[in-house]
Design a protein around this motif. Structure first.
Motif, mmCIF file in Angstrom:
data_model
loop_
_atom_site.group_PDB
_atom_site.id
_atom_site.type_symbol
_atom_site.label_atom_id
_atom_site.label_comp_id
_atom_site.label_asym_id
_atom_site.label_seq_id
_atom_site.Cartn_x
_atom_site.Cartn_y
_atom_site.Cartn_z
ATOM 1 N N LEU A 149 50.740 38.759 35.243
ATOM 2 C CA LEU A 149 51.490 39.136 36.439
ATOM 3 C C LEU A 149 52.117 37.914 37.110
ATOM 4 C CD1 LEU A 149 49.072 41.811 37.932
ATOM 5 C CD2 LEU A 149 51.281 42.213 36.826
ATOM 6 N N ARG A 150 51.402 36.789 37.107
ATOM 7 C CA ARG A 150 51.954 35.561 37.684
ATOM 8 C C ARG A 150 53.188 35.113 36.899
ATOM 9 N NH1 ARG A 150 49.411 31.735 40.824
ATOM 10 N NH2 ARG A 150 47.422 32.649 40.242
ATOM 11 N N LYS B 291 42.250 34.533 45.634
ATOM 12 C CA LYS B 291 42.276 35.844 44.999
ATOM 13 C C LYS B 291 41.742 36.891 45.963
ATOM 14 C CE LYS B 291 42.014 34.137 40.342
ATOM 15 N NZ LYS B 291 41.314 34.133 39.080
ATOM 16 N N GLU B 292 42.418 38.050 45.974
ATOM 17 C CA GLU B 292 42.015 39.152 46.835
ATOM 18 C C GLU B 292 41.531 40.300 45.977
ATOM 19 O OE1 GLU B 292 44.664 40.268 49.991
ATOM 20 O OE2 GLU B 292 45.749 38.384 49.766
ATOM 21 N N GLN C 102 40.373 40.043 33.507
ATOM 22 C CA GLN C 102 41.037 40.113 34.816
ATOM 23 C C GLN C 102 41.902 38.873 35.042
ATOM 24 O OE1 GLN C 102 37.413 40.668 37.035
ATOM 25 N NE2 GLN C 102 37.913 42.829 37.429
ATOM 26 N N ASP C 103 41.413 37.722 34.597
ATOM 27 C CA ASP C 103 42.218 36.500 34.707
ATOM 28 C C ASP C 103 43.452 36.592 33.821
ATOM 29 O OD1 ASP C 103 40.502 35.242 36.532
ATOM 30 O OD2 ASP C 103 39.237 34.440 34.916
ATOM 31 N N ARG C 104 43.318 37.208 32.656
ATOM 32 C CA ARG C 104 44.484 37.368 31.773
ATOM 33 C C ARG C 104 45.526 38.291 32.400
ATOM 34 N NH1 ARG C 104 40.246 36.953 28.093
ATOM 35 N NH2 ARG C 104 39.979 39.196 27.805
ATOM 36 N N ILE C 105 45.079 39.351 33.051
ATOM 37 C CA ILE C 105 46.025 40.234 33.744
ATOM 38 C C ILE C 105 46.697 39.459 34.873
ATOM 39 C CG2 ILE C 105 46.215 42.256 35.259
ATOM 40 C CD1 ILE C 105 44.060 43.593 33.564
ATOM 41 N N ASN C 106 45.936 38.667 35.616
ATOM 42 C CA ASN C 106 46.500 37.868 36.702
ATOM 43 C C ASN C 106 47.535 36.882 36.163
ATOM 44 O OD1 ASN C 106 46.344 37.134 39.605
ATOM 45 N ND2 ASN C 106 45.768 35.148 38.763
ATOM 46 N N ASP C 107 47.223 36.235 35.034
ATOM 47 C CA ASP C 107 48.163 35.274 34.442
ATOM 48 C C ASP C 107 49.452 35.964 34.006
ATOM 49 O OD1 ASP C 107 46.285 33.300 34.882
ATOM 50 O OD2 ASP C 107 45.529 33.333 32.806
ATOM 51 N N ASP D 128 46.864 30.882 47.048
ATOM 52 C CA ASP D 128 46.079 30.807 45.809
ATOM 53 C C ASP D 128 44.645 31.294 45.965
ATOM 54 O OD1 ASP D 128 48.289 29.802 44.465
ATOM 55 O OD2 ASP D 128 47.785 27.743 44.978
#
Length: 79
Positions: free
Chosen positions: A69-70, A39-40, A62-67, A37
């Motif tokens: 993809l998750r 972030k890289e 960026q957090d929305r893209i991460n969510d 958990d």
């Protein structure tokens, strides 16, 4: 059979041998795993329409893209 001396007998050759650069062995590459958990920082190319979709709601894109993809990873069975 003529044997060559192990040490140079010429003083100039002896001095040059002292200052000859020593080849150091390269350090082995160690791959370190990231902590869970964490972030890289990565660089990816996205379609401009995809980027615009996530950026239209302002900061936090960026957090929305991460969510997003998750969610795909979890739907696919996770890790």
């Amino acid at each position: 059979m003529a044997m060559t001396p192990r040490r140079p007998v010429n003083p100039k050759d002896a001095a040059e041998a002292l200052f000859k650069p020593v080849k150091k062995p390269a350090a082995p590459v160690v791959e370190r795993r990231a902590a869970p958990d964490v972030k890289e920082l990565v660089s990816i190319k996205l379609d401009s329409a995809v980027l615009a979709h996530f950026q239209k709601d302002g900061p936090g894109w960026q957090d929305r893209i991460n969510d997003a993809l998750r969610a795909v990873v979890e739907a696919d069975g996770g890790e």
